[in-house]
Each structure stands twice: as structure tokens, then as C-alpha cells.
Design an enzyme around this catalytic site. Sequence first.
Site, PDB file in Angstrom:
ATOM      1  N   LYS A  72       0.843  -1.204   0.000  1.00 34.16           N
ATOM      2  CA  LYS A  72       0.000   0.000   0.000  1.00 34.16           C
ATOM      3  C   LYS A  72       0.878   1.254   0.000  1.00 34.16           C
ATOM      4  O   LYS A  72       1.610   1.501   0.952  1.00 34.16           O
ATOM      5  CB  LYS A  72      -0.902   0.051   1.228  1.00 34.16           C
ATOM      6  CG  LYS A  72      -1.905   1.200   1.123  1.00 34.16           C
ATOM      7  CD  LYS A  72      -2.580   1.526   2.437  1.00 34.16           C
ATOM      8  CE  LYS A  72      -1.906   2.653   3.176  1.00 34.16           C
ATOM      9  NZ  LYS A  72      -1.926   3.954   2.491  1.00 34.16           N
ATOM     10  N   GLY A 128       6.901   4.384   8.357  1.00 35.93           N
ATOM     11  CA  GLY A 128       5.986   5.497   8.628  1.00 35.93           C
ATOM     12  C   GLY A 128       6.244   6.060  10.003  1.00 35.93           C
ATOM     13  O   GLY A 128       7.349   5.925  10.556  1.00 35.93           O
ATOM     14  N   SER A 129       5.235   6.667  10.564  1.00 35.78           N
ATOM     15  CA  SER A 129       5.421   7.375  11.833  1.00 35.78           C
ATOM     16  C   SER A 129       5.522   6.397  13.007  1.00 35.78           C
ATOM     17  O   SER A 129       5.013   5.272  12.939  1.00 35.78           O
ATOM     18  CB  SER A 129       4.253   8.322  12.069  1.00 35.78           C
ATOM     19  OG  SER A 129       3.062   7.584  12.128  1.00 35.78           O
ATOM     20  N   THR A 130       6.138   6.860  14.070  1.00 33.10           N
ATOM     21  CA  THR A 130       6.288   6.023  15.264  1.00 33.10           C
ATOM     22  C   THR A 130       4.925   5.713  15.871  1.00 33.10           C
ATOM     23  O   THR A 130       4.683   4.591  16.330  1.00 33.10           O
ATOM     24  CB  THR A 130       7.221   6.723  16.269  1.00 33.10           C
ATOM     25  OG1 THR A 130       8.522   6.775  15.663  1.00 33.10           O
ATOM     26  CG2 THR A 130       7.317   5.974  17.585  1.00 33.10           C
ATOM     27  N   GLY A 135       3.398   3.026  13.845  1.00 27.63           N
ATOM     28  CA  GLY A 135       4.243   1.842  14.053  1.00 27.63           C
ATOM     29  C   GLY A 135       3.920   1.142  15.368  1.00 27.63           C
ATOM     30  O   GLY A 135       3.844  -0.087  15.444  1.00 27.63           O
ATOM     31  N   GLU A 160      10.254   0.630  10.228  1.00 24.52           N
ATOM     32  CA  GLU A 160      11.176   1.752   9.967  1.00 24.52           C
ATOM     33  C   GLU A 160      10.411   3.012  10.325  1.00 24.52           C
ATOM     34  O   GLU A 160       9.526   3.433   9.578  1.00 24.52           O
ATOM     35  CB  GLU A 160      11.569   1.801   8.481  1.00 24.52           C
ATOM     36  CG  GLU A 160      12.304   0.592   7.967  1.00 24.52           C
ATOM     37  CD  GLU A 160      13.763   0.590   8.360  1.00 24.52           C
ATOM     38  OE1 GLU A 160      14.203   1.542   9.041  1.00 24.52           O
ATOM     39  OE2 GLU A 160      14.458  -0.377   8.004  1.00 24.52           O
ATOM     40  N   CYS A 201      13.102  10.760   7.070  1.00 21.56           N
ATOM     41  CA  CYS A 201      13.075  10.163   8.407  1.00 21.56           C
ATOM     42  C   CYS A 201      14.410  10.336   9.132  1.00 21.56           C
ATOM     43  O   CYS A 201      14.444  10.509  10.339  1.00 21.56           O
ATOM     44  CB  CYS A 201      12.710   8.694   8.323  1.00 21.56           C
ATOM     45  SG  CYS A 201      13.700   7.817   7.114  1.00 21.56           S
ATOM     46  N   GLU A 210       9.757  15.068  15.969  1.00 18.51           N
ATOM     47  CA  GLU A 210      10.050  15.054  14.536  1.00 18.51           C
ATOM     48  C   GLU A 210       9.114  16.036  13.825  1.00 18.51           C
ATOM     49  O   GLU A 210       7.902  15.943  13.958  1.00 18.51           O
ATOM     50  CB  GLU A 210       9.824  13.645  13.995  1.00 18.51           C
ATOM     51  CG  GLU A 210      10.178  13.516  12.541  1.00 18.51           C
ATOM     52  CD  GLU A 210       9.940  12.112  12.010  1.00 18.51           C
ATOM     53  OE1 GLU A 210       8.878  11.541  12.304  1.00 18.51           O
ATOM     54  OE2 GLU A 210      10.811  11.609  11.293  1.00 18.51           O
TER      55      GLU A 210
END
Length: 501
Positions: free
Chosen positions: A207, A259-261, A264, A281, A315, A413
Site C-alpha cells: 500500500k 511510517g510514523s512512530t 508503528g 522503519e 526520516c 520530529e
Amino acid sequence: MSIVSKPEESGIQNSQRLDLRAASGGGIFDYAPAPESVRPEIADQYGLFIDGDFVEPEGGTRFATINPANEDTLSMIGETSTSDVDRAVRAAREALPKWAGLSGKDRGKYLFRIARRMQERARELAVLETLDGGKPIKESRDVDVPLAAAHFFYHAGWADKLRYALPGRNPQPVGVCGQIIPWNFPLMMLAWKIAPALACGNTVVLKPAETTSLTALRFAHICQEIGLPKGVVNIVTGAGDTGKAIVEHTDIDKIAFTGSTAVGKAIARAAAPTDKRLTLELGGKSANIIFEDASLDQAIEGIVEGIYFNQGHVCCAGSRLFVQESIMDRVIDKLTDRLATIRVGDPMDKNTDIGAINSKEQLATINRYLDAGEDEGAVRHDVCPSTLPEKGYWCKPCFYTGVQPSHTLSREEIFGPVLAMLSFRTPDEAISRANNSPYGLAAGVWTDKGSKIFDVAKKLDAGIVWLNAYNKFDPTSPFGGYKESGFGREGGRHGLMAYCK
Ligand code: NDP
């Protein structure tokens, strides 16, 4: 608040500084327009790529993908439902035995063909990436597309040598892989995910991010053109719910997420009670450390490359700059002068350094951080003279001084062209300040002392440490993080392990 450094310290007079600014802001040294002329065909609407064909999304719903540089709608993209995800997973499952049963040499040939075709269609892919994502054409042309092709070449080479990559083992594919990627490097992230999976004999359901589906869909065409067996690669477009449906599907063996933490962590929670394999990641707040003995002009380029590349939507961006106290003023002056030459604007112009922010939402996020920086007492240096286009989403590169480790600017971030500058006195202080972050993705160290560079590098909690360089990528080099930046590696021999049993 905007400040300009003192001329006598930088060795450059204000009149010279104004000339530098005129060079990029519309003065006598202005650049002539250099527009990219290729306009690839973009369909009015796209379906989902399932089992080797483009199919209608079950619900028949679509969403617009827009050009963030002018807000024009580029195309309508299919919205994947849970039952569409199921269709894609079934296609991947059915294709698995045959694909896994091919010899490594034959799988490698398919990967080589993909890589060659990406090179043949490189210009078209680069333009699509720029139109859909907002990044400057010179970056998609010289970085994103060549690196994406390089990942397929590299993994084509491994496909028949897995026994040597993992000596003493008999590597087998993991199975059907669900792969979810973000919008900052759409084609490159696709390559990082699909190339190792296919080389190791897995099939995939991928995706792309909602705002950047076009190159993934063009990649689906490439799979058709090179005759990739049906069902080996499936591409399902949509938003977060589509990603969630992939994560929650019971017949997927492995999830690879970039993607984002925050997302995740949600995926880690969903995968915990299952036997799905998982690699994450995630985000970063990476430290770029400049010692007083560094080659300063080189380091300034490293700072620019570290935080302003791809509008800061990176990132591993060097978003926390640690400068040794003795050279702080010189670094501020030099960075001020360098930012005066940076050109923000039309991403399709070959002279543009910084393009459009990927979406309205991301621009709003960046603006919130800019306000927070000033509210918390940091000083913003808004020194880039470019005139911004009227339509589209734009943010000039800037940097903040007077930042404290507790400030939002140095903890969270931002994912934009915003640099937080902090100081240090000793190497130990640089290391402890750099490691004072929930993230651990990347770092940069600038010094001309070999022993210092290795000593500092090994004490940094970061998956990647660049020495007298920043943001250099290569398919042979494993990439991934520590702490809240995730786990698992992509690229290199290490990256293969995530796709083998
Ligand atoms: P998000 O986490 O919001 O989205 C990443 C992907 O996950 C998108 O495809 C998104 O879909 C999808 N998604 C959203 N919600 C869910 C969910 N609940 N379940 C499953 N999938 C979901 O990140 P961004 O797109 O905003 O990307 C920026 C982030 O990615 C930054 O934090 C950055 O640091 C990180 N990143 C990390 C990299 C690394 O290698 N460590 C590399 C590049 C980026 P949609 O977009 O359609 O909503």
C-alpha cells in the site's frame, strides 16, 4: 523573529550578502527558468493492481491525488476496501508456491528486468514523483529513481546467492508480505520493500501513501510489461484504513512498515498476539554534530543536505544540529549565507532546490512547530529570500538558535525544512546530548580527526552514522533504527534476513 548575523564576524559585507540573496531572489543574477518538458500520461482514474490486472475497487469509490505545487487534481485513485485487501492477499497466496519454487536465477532475471525497465522509464517516473509528491525534479531524477532501480539490480544479484548471504542455513521465503509505505520517497520505499521480498521468493501486497500513489501504479505497469507472474506483486491504494486491513489480515505472514512512530506502535500492538513477522522503519530526530576542527564549508553543505533535502521530509534528516561552542557564530554566519542561495519554488524547474510541502496537512503540522519554537523562546532565522508561488503548499528553509534540549523543536520530529541548532563544549557532552532522544535512526559527525570520528560514532545510539557526510544511501548498506525509530534493517545482507525463514 528574524536576525541577520554580524558582517565583521563572517568576513562578508552586507552588500555582498545582498548580492548573494539577489542571486536567488530575483535580482540581476537570477536564473532563467529551466522547466522539465516531459509530461507523462496520467489516467483520469486508476483501479487497484490485483493478480496482474487493474481492477475496480469493490465499493467503486475513489479519492483525488493532487499536485501540491499548484493544488491541481492529477487523477482519481481507487479506495481499497477490506474485501479488496482480501482479494489481493488471496492472489499473493496463490502465486506464492510457483514464485517461491522458481530457481533463484530465474527470480533474479525478473528483478533485473524490472530494474532495466525502471531505467528506461526513468524520466517519466521522476516527473510523476515530482508532480505527485512536490519534490524537486533534480532530486527525483538524480536520487529517487536511480536508487530505486539500484535496489532492484542489487537484489537481483542476491536472488541466486541466498545460501551465501546466510551461510550454513537453507533460506526459505517467509510467505505473503504486507508492505505499507509513506509519502516522502514513494518509489524508493517501494523498491526497498519489494526488491528484497521478491529476491527471497515472497509475494507482496503493497500500500502506497494516500497522497503519492502514482509511481506505485506506474510500477504496476512495469510489472505487466516485464511479464512478472500474476499475483506476485499486488498494489492496493487507499488511506490508513487500507493499511489497517493489511495489518489485520490473518493470511499475511509478514508486515513491513515504514511510517510514523505512532502508527508503528499501533501496528506492533496489532501484530503482537499473532505469529506475523514485523519490521518497523519509523521516525527520527537525528543529530548532526560539527566539531571545531571540521572542514566548515564541507560541513555547511552537510547541514544543508541533512535537513533541507526533500523539504526535510526525511526520516533520517539531521534535524538537530550540535555545533561546538567555539565555532557557533561562524556556523550561523555561513549557514545564513548558504540559505541565501537556496531556491524554493516550482519543483518541475531543474534549478529548484526545495519544492512543495507534500500536503496541506503536513504544512499545517510544520507551521504548528514553527509557532511552538518561538513560543518556547528559540530564535528563528528566516533568511531564505525566495518568493513563494501563490498556490500550493510552501515552507521556506529556516533554522532556530537558542534551542534547549527540552524544547519541542529538539524533541519531536517535524518532517519539514526546520533545523534546531544546539551547542556543546566537549565530545562527551555532544554524545550525551545527541543520545538524549527517544529516537535512534541516524547521525552525522564532522571532524578531521580520525580517532575522534570513530570514537564518537560508536558511542551514538543510531542505526546509521555518516562521517563527514550526510544522507548518503546505497542498496548495499543496511538502513534502520534503534529505540523508537523501529527495528529490522533494509538493504544490504542484513535486509535479506527479514524476508527469509
Ligand atoms: P504514517 O505513519 O501516517 O503513514 C505511513 C503509512 O501507513 C501510510 O501509507 C499510511 O496511509 C499508513 N497508515 C496510516 N495509518 C495506518 C494504520 N492505522 N495502520 C496501517 N497503516 C496505516 O506516516 P507518514 O505517511 O506521515 O510518513 C512520515 C513518517 O514516516 C515520519 O515519521 C518518518 O520519519 C517516517 N519514515 C521513516 C522512514 C524510515 O526508514 N525509518 C523512512 C520514511 C519515513 P496514508 O498515508 O494513506 O494515511
